[in-house]
Design a protein around this motif. Sequence first.
Motif, mmCIF file in Angstrom:
data_model
loop_
_atom_site.group_PDB
_atom_site.id
_atom_site.type_symbol
_atom_site.label_atom_id
_atom_site.label_comp_id
_atom_site.label_asym_id
_atom_site.label_seq_id
_atom_site.Cartn_x
_atom_site.Cartn_y
_atom_site.Cartn_z
ATOM 1 N N THR A 87 0.777 -1.359 -0.190
ATOM 2 C CA THR A 87 0.204 0.061 0.049
ATOM 3 C C THR A 87 0.953 1.366 -0.058
ATOM 4 O O THR A 87 1.852 1.512 0.679
ATOM 5 C CB THR A 87 -1.052 0.010 1.224
ATOM 6 N N SER A 88 0.696 2.242 -0.862
ATOM 7 C CA SER A 88 1.246 3.476 -1.096
ATOM 8 C C SER A 88 0.272 4.656 -1.444
ATOM 9 O O SER A 88 -0.994 4.337 -1.580
ATOM 10 C CB SER A 88 2.210 3.234 -2.144
ATOM 11 N N PRO A 89 0.771 5.685 -1.365
ATOM 12 C CA PRO A 89 -0.205 6.717 -1.592
ATOM 13 C C PRO A 89 -0.792 6.777 -3.221
ATOM 14 O O PRO A 89 -1.784 7.377 -3.312
ATOM 15 C CB PRO A 89 0.618 8.182 -1.506
ATOM 16 N N SER A 90 -0.190 5.973 -3.949
ATOM 17 C CA SER A 90 -0.757 6.109 -5.255
ATOM 18 C C SER A 90 -1.799 4.696 -5.283
ATOM 19 O O SER A 90 -2.503 4.730 -6.279
ATOM 20 C CB SER A 90 0.309 5.845 -6.488
ATOM 21 N N GLY A 91 -1.806 3.932 -4.402
ATOM 22 C CA GLY A 91 -2.698 2.922 -4.267
ATOM 23 C C GLY A 91 -2.381 1.531 -3.683
ATOM 24 O O GLY A 91 -1.195 1.724 -3.156
ATOM 25 N N THR A 92 -2.937 0.529 -3.969
ATOM 26 C CA THR A 92 -2.582 -0.753 -3.205
ATOM 27 C C THR A 92 -2.238 -1.959 -4.537
ATOM 28 O O THR A 92 -3.125 -1.854 -5.204
ATOM 29 C CB THR A 92 -3.773 -1.358 -2.306
#
Length: 551
Positions: free
Chosen positions: A410-415
């Motif tokens: 999971t990152s700020p840009s999505g999973t």
Amino acid sequence: MPSAVLRTILVPRATISPEARERGLRFLLIDAAFATAIGALNSGVVLLALALHIGASEIEIGVIAAIPLLTQMLQAPAVTLVERVRRRRLISVACVFGARLALPVYAAVPLIPDRNIAVDVLVAAALLHYGLNAVGACSWNSWMRDLLPEEQLGAFFARRNLYGTVVGAVATLLAAFALQRAGRSDPGGDRVYVALYLIGFLCGLASTAALAQVPEPWMGRRRGRPSLRRLLLRPLRDRNFRSVLRYLASWQFAVNLATPFFTVYFVRELGFSVGFVLTLTVASQLANAAVVRGWGSLSDRFTNKSVLTVASPLYLLCIAGMIFADDFTGELSRPAYLLALHLVMGAAQAGVGLAAGNIVIKLSPAGAATSFMATNALVGALASGAAPIVGGWLTEFFAARKLHLSMEWTSPSGTAELFGVGIVHWEFFFLLSAVLGLYALHRLSVVTELGSVERREVIQHIVQSARYNLRNASSVAGVRQALAFPADALIKSREGTRFLVEALFERHRDTRAPEVAQEAVGTMLDAAFEPPADDMFDALVRKLDAQPGRD
């Protein structure tokens, strides 16, 4: 006239000459070849494929898969038969001949129009076939135990298995070709199955004739009427043999929980043809044949338990690897993955089958092998026969459930899913089988066999020889040598080093300065086998210090 022939040909002998023994061993190889052809053409995958062909349900397939295992329980009453008649060759030949009369009945099954009647006839023929084979196997095991010298057990059975495996691979390949040509056509498939079982019947006649030519030693004078209960309970009073039984029972249950359903899984779930499944069987048999003699040499050198500690975990890894087969979606990747698994599984099965059989024979005392073999067969039949029935019964439970294991990032840009494995239906059995196999390995650890060494030492020597072969592989022949099991070269080099150690020790027997011999031997061992040098060096020091007259 037939009874007179039986009395003269099948009568036991008080003494067997070396020439007669060698002649009998050659006939045993012939028997193995034809008997294995029967297994390839008429049993295993072909039998389950026949059940699928006539429309048997998964529960019925589980019962059919359990029959060859559960009928081994008949070896228990066969003990009394052998002890009373004391004509093991006569019993074996008569039983295998009667068992092979069931093969023409198998051939008639595809021609029966009613599915329920066809399944019932198939089950009845399987009970007759495997039941009589079990009775004959009880007397055959005791017969071989007294016929073969103990020091030749590993080498001979490895050779016998090699002959049988090669013939079985060829027969399986022919069956695969025939079934592949028949395709999914019911009339074409009917004719193929009829032909396979009639050919198997002819092979059975040849196998029976060869077995009748093998000499049988006298069992000795009978002392009183044998009690079946006493004979079966006697092995249980042997603490070490009880450990062997616990290991073999847990192993048989774990393995047979999954392996009988490979055919069903490949055909119904993955969509492969029966011909492809048989091709996988051929690949496994070829891998088995390629290494079985190496396993036989290792069992004679490092003992059977040491071989089992290496081969058993490898086999369990292959079973667990089946759960990933559905994740390969390519037309070539999935078949290639299954082929690789079967190659490794066949190589591992060669070691497990050879060492497991030999360790039972080796730990059975001479003169009482019949009862020990029968007790082992009884316990193994209960464990292995119950496994596919449990598997077939639980199929509906697992069919409605699914286990999914995933790893996500999971990152700020999505999973994003990094890794995901879904386990459904038959795959539960594969995973459960591997987990239960770990318990079997624990039971093996408490078995005592004289001369056993640690698994680390066996693997270490195998890897060292393989590494040497790889360094010298510069051509196609060199690659083939690198892929071959390096047991022979390993054992010869170890035995050669041992000979040098003994010779050097004899040379310095009367000296008062053992440090001279120690230094020379240590240098030699370091050059030959760096990792195990210390162990052999310490053994030599202890031997030198134990000599009479030393301070």
